[in-house]
Design an enzyme around this catalytic site. Structure first.
Site, PDB file in Angstrom:
ATOM      1  N   ASN A   1       0.804  -1.226   0.000  1.00  7.94           N
ATOM      2  CA  ASN A   1       0.000   0.000   0.000  1.00  7.94           C
ATOM      3  C   ASN A   1       0.839   1.279   0.000  1.00  7.94           C
ATOM      4  O   ASN A   1       0.448   2.283  -0.576  1.00  7.94           O
ATOM      5  CB  ASN A   1      -0.988  -0.001   1.167  1.00  7.94           C
ATOM      6  CG  ASN A   1      -0.300  -0.022   2.515  1.00  7.94           C
ATOM      7  OD1 ASN A   1       0.712  -0.707   2.700  1.00  7.94           O
ATOM      8  ND2 ASN A   1      -0.832   0.725   3.469  1.00  7.94           N
TER       9      ASN A   1
ATOM     10  N   GLY B   1       2.120  -5.296   7.748  1.00  8.86           N
ATOM     11  CA  GLY B   1       1.136  -6.030   6.963  1.00  8.86           C
ATOM     12  C   GLY B   1      -0.037  -6.461   7.811  1.00  8.86           C
ATOM     13  O   GLY B   1      -0.338  -5.867   8.852  1.00  8.86           O
ATOM     14  N   SER B   2      -0.686  -7.529   7.396  1.00  5.86           N
ATOM     15  CA  SER B   2      -1.901  -7.986   8.057  1.00  5.86           C
ATOM     16  C   SER B   2      -1.597  -8.720   9.353  1.00  5.86           C
ATOM     17  O   SER B   2      -0.475  -9.209   9.572  1.00  5.86           O
ATOM     18  CB  SER B   2      -2.676  -8.918   7.125  1.00  5.86           C
ATOM     19  OG  SER B   2      -1.979 -10.153   6.960  1.00  5.86           O
TER      20      SER B   2
ATOM     21  N   THR C   1      -0.644 -12.568   8.802  1.00  7.49           N
ATOM     22  CA  THR C   1       0.719 -12.737   8.301  1.00  7.49           C
ATOM     23  C   THR C   1       1.732 -12.330   9.363  1.00  7.49           C
ATOM     24  O   THR C   1       2.792 -12.954   9.490  1.00  7.49           O
ATOM     25  CB  THR C   1       0.924 -11.915   7.015  1.00  7.49           C
ATOM     26  OG1 THR C   1      -0.080 -12.255   6.072  1.00  7.49           O
ATOM     27  CG2 THR C   1       2.280 -12.205   6.415  1.00  7.49           C
ATOM     28  N   GLY C   2       1.421 -11.303  10.134  1.00  7.84           N
ATOM     29  CA  GLY C   2       2.314 -10.901  11.221  1.00  7.84           C
ATOM     30  C   GLY C   2       2.505 -12.009  12.237  1.00  7.84           C
ATOM     31  O   GLY C   2       3.622 -12.240  12.734  1.00  7.84           O
TER      32      GLY C   2
ATOM     33  N   GLU D   1       4.110  -4.149  12.625  1.00  4.46           N
ATOM     34  CA  GLU D   1       3.142  -3.054  12.498  1.00  4.46           C
ATOM     35  C   GLU D   1       2.005  -3.619  11.677  1.00  4.46           C
ATOM     36  O   GLU D   1       2.123  -3.811  10.467  1.00  4.46           O
ATOM     37  CB  GLU D   1       3.795  -1.840  11.839  1.00  4.46           C
ATOM     38  CG  GLU D   1       2.966  -0.570  11.966  1.00  4.46           C
ATOM     39  CD  GLU D   1       2.038  -0.360  10.794  1.00  4.46           C
ATOM     40  OE1 GLU D   1       0.827  -0.666  10.937  1.00  4.46           O
ATOM     41  OE2 GLU D   1       2.488   0.102   9.751  1.00  4.46           O
TER      42      GLU D   1
ATOM     43  N   CYS E   1      -3.112   1.570   6.733  1.00  2.00           N
ATOM     44  CA  CYS E   1      -3.359   0.895   8.007  1.00  2.00           C
ATOM     45  C   CYS E   1      -4.002   1.818   9.023  1.00  2.00           C
ATOM     46  O   CYS E   1      -4.811   1.389   9.839  1.00  2.00           O
ATOM     47  CB  CYS E   1      -2.059   0.300   8.555  1.00  2.00           C
ATOM     48  SG  CYS E   1      -0.759   1.523   8.848  1.00  2.00           S
TER      49      CYS E   1
ATOM     50  N   GLU F   1       8.209   1.424  15.878  1.00  3.36           N
ATOM     51  CA  GLU F   1       8.902   1.983  14.723  1.00  3.36           C
ATOM     52  C   GLU F   1       9.069   3.485  14.942  1.00  3.36           C
ATOM     53  O   GLU F   1       8.285   4.108  15.649  1.00  3.36           O
ATOM     54  CB  GLU F   1       8.096   1.752  13.447  1.00  3.36           C
ATOM     55  CG  GLU F   1       7.876   0.292  13.086  1.00  3.36           C
ATOM     56  CD  GLU F   1       8.971  -0.302  12.225  1.00  3.36           C
ATOM     57  OE1 GLU F   1      10.061   0.297  12.160  1.00  3.36           O
ATOM     58  OE2 GLU F   1       8.742  -1.361  11.627  1.00  3.36           O
TER      59      GLU F   1
END
Length: 481
Positions: A157, A231-232, A235-236, A253, A287, A461
């Site tokens: 994104n 990401g999602s 998946t995280g 994140e 996000c 982050e």
């Protein structure tokens, strides 16, 4: 030593290679993506295998040792020169984002400007040694030392900004960095690493493009010391499990379901116009974009009417006057289409949009869709849509709306819209989110830490705290002999 190259060399934005050991490396097999606004084929991109991964990681492992020994100011200057070179080629990168991601040129330039600002902002940060104790018989000094090889797994994104937001802190703190762009948007990440060849020693900044199997090859590699993933949530969680076998450091994140609370004392027309920006820019594919809006019942109808009128006038396309671009890829396009179909099947009140395509548009375009006061328990309220679909909900009691906003597993961001400073702070302090904005949303700066609560993330982050994520903490105790 950091490179002294001026960075004036122009790059070719038609051919794309991995960047390994300071060289452009082809792969045996390639793949390409689809331009989401025209549905035409994009250029060929590398398809990395375990051989490329092993080579890049081993080179990074050796390069990290020398890069860690380079003084902080030299690393900072290299990063600053990299940022200046990116700024000099902003338009080239922006035009690439248009065909790679489908961003309107307005948002492509905005992403580049944001990334350049972050890279420059990181150069203003530092991690000096800290003296914990300085007594006559003992001195204790705390310092931060680089982890070694860091991998950045970047989503589709914001492929430029999120790459820069990871590589900047990693390189500044003395790590070697391997960038893995999304299979949906491999091109900009490869070009960022290619640009970096002019400023960083071989092996310090590398990039590998590939398919879905590339991430696990990196997260399980024994010589990778840290993984930063955006990401999602599912998946995280997979990334975290993958890293656990070797106890890699992990920063996650993840997704958000950001709420905006609109109070009774605001101008509903002004508030609706501003909230539309934060909900529908980048076609809602952010996000931390606003994904649900709680509007006080006394101004709800006025707010809804103003929001509908505003979004229905937003122009489609990718050109100079466009605001709404396509959804970035076919897989996600079908996912958001399914969300809209489910809304229609449930017979929720659709105040705007509601169609599963935009007449006259060839690409993956969806109209901005606004749902009028759906049930709190519905999927469109409880789950992240990550697209141009926005539910509006009524509220009357402050404690109740805070409870409703907090009633999800997400906790990335939230905002409060009111003229009453006391109310703003009171509500903001109760919201379970890593970032809370008052009378704005999604404003981010390099100096400020960014983190998610609950299932929206792990670790930090950006800011000084983000720099520390790429470091080991080391304490040295000293006594006279």
């Amino acid at each position: 030593m950091a490179s002294e190259t001026s960075g004036n060399a122009k790059m070719d934005f038609k051919t794309f290679y991995n960047v390994i050991d300071g060289k452009l490396e082809p792969t045996v097999k390639t793949r390409h993506t689809i331009n989401p606004s025209t549905l035409e084929a994009n250029p060929e991109a590398p398809l990395s295998t375990s051989d490329e991964v092993d080579k890049a990681v081993k080179i990074a492992h050796e390069a990290a040792k020398e890069w860690a020994a380079v003084p902080w100011d030299e690393r900072k200057n290299a990063l600053a020169n990299f940022a200046a070179a990116l700024e000099a080629q902003l338009e080239d990168f922006a035009q690439m984002l248009v065909w790679e991601h489908g961003k309107p040129i307005l948002w492509a330039r905005h992403e580049l400007a944001t990334d350049i600002g972050f890279l420059k902002g990181f150069c203003e940060l530092s991690l000096p040694e800290e003296t914990i104790e300085d007594a006559p018989d003992r001195k204790i000094v705390k310092s931060y030392v680089p982890l070694g090889v860091a991998v950045g797994i970047v989503p589709w994104n914001y492929p430029v900004h999120l790459a820069g937001a990871k590589l900047g802190p990693a390189l500044l703190t003395g790590n070697a960095f391997i960038l893995k762009p999304s299979p949906f948007t491999p091109y900009s990440g490869l070009k960022l690493a290619e640009l970096g060849m002019q400023f960083f020693p071989p092996g310090v900044l590398q990039a590998l493009s590939g398919g879905d199997d590339l991430g696990p090859l990196l997260t399980t590699h024994p010589l990778v010391n840290m993984v930063s993933f955006t990401g999602s949530v599912p998946t995280g969680k997979a990334v975290m499990k993958s890293c656990s076998d070797t106890l890699k450091r992990v920063t996650l994140e993840l997704g958000g379901n950001d709420a905006a609370i609109v109070c009774a004392d605001v101008d509903p027309v002004v508030a609706a116009t501003k909230i539309a920006l934060f909900a529908f820019c980048n076609s809602g594919q952010i996000c931390m974009s606003i994904k649900r809006v709680y509007v006080h019942e006394s101004i709800y109808d006025q707010f809804l009417d103003a929001l509908v009128k505003h979004v229905q006038a937003l122009p489609f396309g990718v050109g100079e006057t466009a605001f709404i671009g396509p959804v970035a890829n076919e897989l996600h396009f079908k996912r958001v289409q399914k969300i809209i179909a489910d809304i229609n099947d449930a017979k929720f009140a659709v105040a705007a949009g509601g169609a599963e395509s935009v007449p006259g548009q060839k690409g993956y375009y969806l109209p901005p869709t606004i749902i009028d006061n759906p049930p709190e328990s519905s999927a469109i309220v409880q789950e992240e849509q990550f697209g141009p679909v926005l539910p509006l909900l009524k509220w009357s009691d402050e404690s109740d709306v805070v409870q409703r906003v907090n009633g999800t597993d997400s906790g990335l961001g939230a905002s409060v819209w009111t003229r009453d400073d006391e109310q703003a702070v009171r509500v903001a302090n109760q919201l379970e989110a890593g970032s809370v904005w008052i009378n704005t949303h999604a404003e981010i700066v390099a100096s400020t830490p960014f983190a998610g609560h609950k299932q929206s993330g792990l670790g930090v982050e950006w800011g000084v705290d983000g720099l520390k994520s790429y470091c080991n903490t080391k304490a040295v105790y000293r006594r006279a002999f």
